[in-house]
Design a protein around this motif. Structure first.
Motif, short mmCIF file in Angstrom:
data_model
loop_
_atom_site.label_atom_id
_atom_site.label_comp_id
_atom_site.label_asym_id
_atom_site.label_seq_id
_atom_site.Cartn_x
_atom_site.Cartn_y
_atom_site.Cartn_z
N GLY A 110 0.65 6.47 -2.18
CA GLY A 110 -0.40 5.47 -2.10
C GLY A 110 -1.81 5.97 -2.25
N ARG A 111 -2.00 7.15 -2.84
CA ARG A 111 -3.35 7.71 -2.95
C ARG A 111 -4.29 6.81 -3.77
NH1 ARG A 111 -4.81 13.92 -4.89
NH2 ARG A 111 -7.04 13.84 -4.40
N GLU A 112 -3.72 6.05 -4.70
CA GLU A 112 -4.55 5.18 -5.54
C GLU A 112 -4.99 3.92 -4.81
OE1 GLU A 112 -0.34 3.96 -5.74
OE2 GLU A 112 -1.36 5.88 -5.99
N HIS A 119 -4.01 7.60 9.04
CA HIS A 119 -3.47 8.95 8.85
C HIS A 119 -3.15 9.23 7.37
CE1 HIS A 119 -3.04 9.98 13.13
NE2 HIS A 119 -2.80 8.69 13.31
N LEU A 120 -2.89 8.21 6.60
CA LEU A 120 -2.63 8.43 5.18
C LEU A 120 -3.90 8.89 4.47
CD1 LEU A 120 -0.36 5.34 4.35
CD2 LEU A 120 0.23 7.54 5.39
N MET A 256 -1.50 -1.31 8.89
CA MET A 256 -2.16 -2.39 8.17
C MET A 256 -2.15 -2.13 6.66
SD MET A 256 -5.34 -3.14 10.80
CE MET A 256 -6.07 -4.39 9.73
N ALA A 257 -2.35 -0.88 6.28
CA ALA A 257 -2.30 -0.52 4.85
C ALA A 257 -0.88 -0.69 4.30
CB ALA A 257 -2.78 0.91 4.66
N ILE A 262 0.27 -0.56 0.35
CA ILE A 262 -0.19 0.75 -0.10
C ILE A 262 0.90 1.54 -0.82
CG2 ILE A 262 0.30 1.88 2.13
CD1 ILE A 262 -2.19 3.62 1.63
N TYR A 263 2.17 1.32 -0.43
CA TYR A 263 3.26 2.08 -1.03
C TYR A 263 3.79 1.46 -2.32
CZ TYR A 263 3.63 4.45 3.53
OH TYR A 263 3.38 5.17 4.67
#
Length: 291
Positions: A110-112, A119-120, A256-257, A262-263
Motif C-alpha cells: 500500500g505504499r502508493e 504503522h504502515l 482506518m487505512a 490501502i491494500y
C-alpha cells in the motif's frame, strides 16, 4: 555472508531455519543469544546486542553481502514513524560504510496510498531511508499479518469471538508469516538481483472478517463470531495491552487505512502466496487456541 536480524522472532526464525540449509555463511544479531537453539548457535556467527545499536550493526555488517532487515514491533514507542527511522538509520550508515550489496526488508503493502496510515506509514518511511543508500533493496510488501490474530487466541477460546476495527463485510487481504519468510529466504540466497523494488505478498483468499469467523468455526469445531468494534474501543484495547498513546493511535490509523482500501491498489495483480486462511487456522490458530 548473510546477516539475519530478529533471528528469534516469528518471521526471522523461519528465515534463519531456511538459510541454515543453504550454502551461505550466516551471521545473526540478537539481544539474547541463549534464545537460539544449540543447533543454531553451532552453525551461525552471533553478534550480541540490538540492531538498533550503531556499534552492533557496524560490527555485524562488516564483510557482508546481504542483510535481512526487520524493525521489531515496539508497542511502547510513542511515535511509530520516528521509531522506525531511528531504528533503521544506524543500519543505513553501516550499509554504506561496508558496501553491503543487497537488503531484503519487511515493509507493507500500500505504499502508493498517499495518506497517513499509522504503522504502515512508518514502514514506508523506512523504505525511503534504505533506498536513499542506493543499496539493492527488495521491500517485502505484506498486507494484514494473520499472526496478528494470535493475540486474541484466549478470547476466541473463552468467548468464541475475535474483534477488530475493520469492516465486518469488507474483504481484508492477509498473509501468513511463513510465506513472508519463504520469500525473504529465497531472495537472500539469490545473488542475481539488483536495483530496488517492492514485492507484494498476498494470501490466496480475500475474506471478510465475517468469512474468517466461519472458517475458524469450521476448523475449531466450535462457534466463532466476529465483533466489529469502534476505533475508540480498538484503541482502548491496545492501551489495555500496554501500548503507548501514540502506538495505539497508530493501530487505529492503520485500521482506518485498511478500511479505506490501502491494500487494494497497485497493478498488475501480484501472484498469490501459498498458505490459505483455512490452512493457517489448522496449522497455527488451532494449536494456539487449544493450548
Amino acid at each position: 555472508m548473510i546477516v539475519v536480524t530478529t533471528p528469534t522472532g516469528r518471521i526471522g526464525r523461519q528465515v534463519l531455519d531456511t538459510l541454515l540449509d543453504g550454502p551461505e555463511a550466516i551471521r545473526v544479531i540478537t539481544r539474547d543469544p541463549a534464545r537460539l537453539s544449540p543447533h543454531v548457535r553451532e552453525r551461525v556467527e552471533v553478534v550480541p546486542g540490538s540492531h538498533h545499536d550503531s556499534d552492533v550493526v557496524t560490527t555485524a555488517f562488516a564483510g557482508v553481502d546481504c542483510v535481512f532487515w526487520l524493525v521489531p514491533p515496539n508497542p511502547r514507542a510513542e511515535h511509530p514513524v520516528d521509531y522506525y527511522l531511528e531504528f533503521t538509520r544506524p543500519a543505513c550508515e553501516a550499509i554504506t560504510r561496508h558496501g553491503v550489496r543487497r537488503v531484503v526488508g519487511v515493509s507493507s503493502l500500500g505504499r502508493e496510498y498517499g495518506h497517513h496510515a499509522g504503522h504502515l506509514s512508518a514502514a514506508f518511511a523506512m523504505d525511503a531511508l534504505i533506498e536513499a543508500t542506493q543499496v539493492g533493496y527488495r521491500a517485502l510488501r505484506p498486507p494484514f499479518f494473520l499472526e496478528n490474530l494470535l493475540s486474541q487466541a484466549q478470547m476466541i477460546r473463552n468467548q468464541g469471538v475475535f474483534a477488530l476495527a475493520n469492516s465486518r463485510d469488507r474483504p481484508l487481504r492477509t498473509v501468513a508469516a511463513r510465506d513472508i519468510a519463504a520469500t525473504a529466504a529465497a531472495l537472500l540466497l539469490d545473488a542475481s538481483w539488483s536495483g530496488q523494488d517492492g514485492v507484494p505478498l498476498i494470501g490466496p483468499d480475500d475474506l471478510s472478517p465475517d468469512n474468517m469467523a466461519q472458517v475458524m468455526s469450521e476448523v475449531l469445531d466450535r462457534p466463532v463470531r466476529f465483533q466489529q468494534i469502534s476505533t475508540a474501543e480498538y484503541k482502548a484495547m491496545a492501551l489495555t495491552r500496554g501500548a503507548s498513546e501514540g502506538s495505539a493511535q497508530g493501530l487505529v490509523d492503520m485500521a482506518m487505512a485498511q478500511n479505506d482500501g490501502i491494500y487494494n491498489g497497485g497493478s498488475p495483480a501480484p501472484e498469490r502466496t501459498a498458505t490459505s486462511f483455512h490452512q493457517w487456522c489448522v496449522n497455527v490458530l488451532r494449536p494456539a487456541v487449544l493450548a
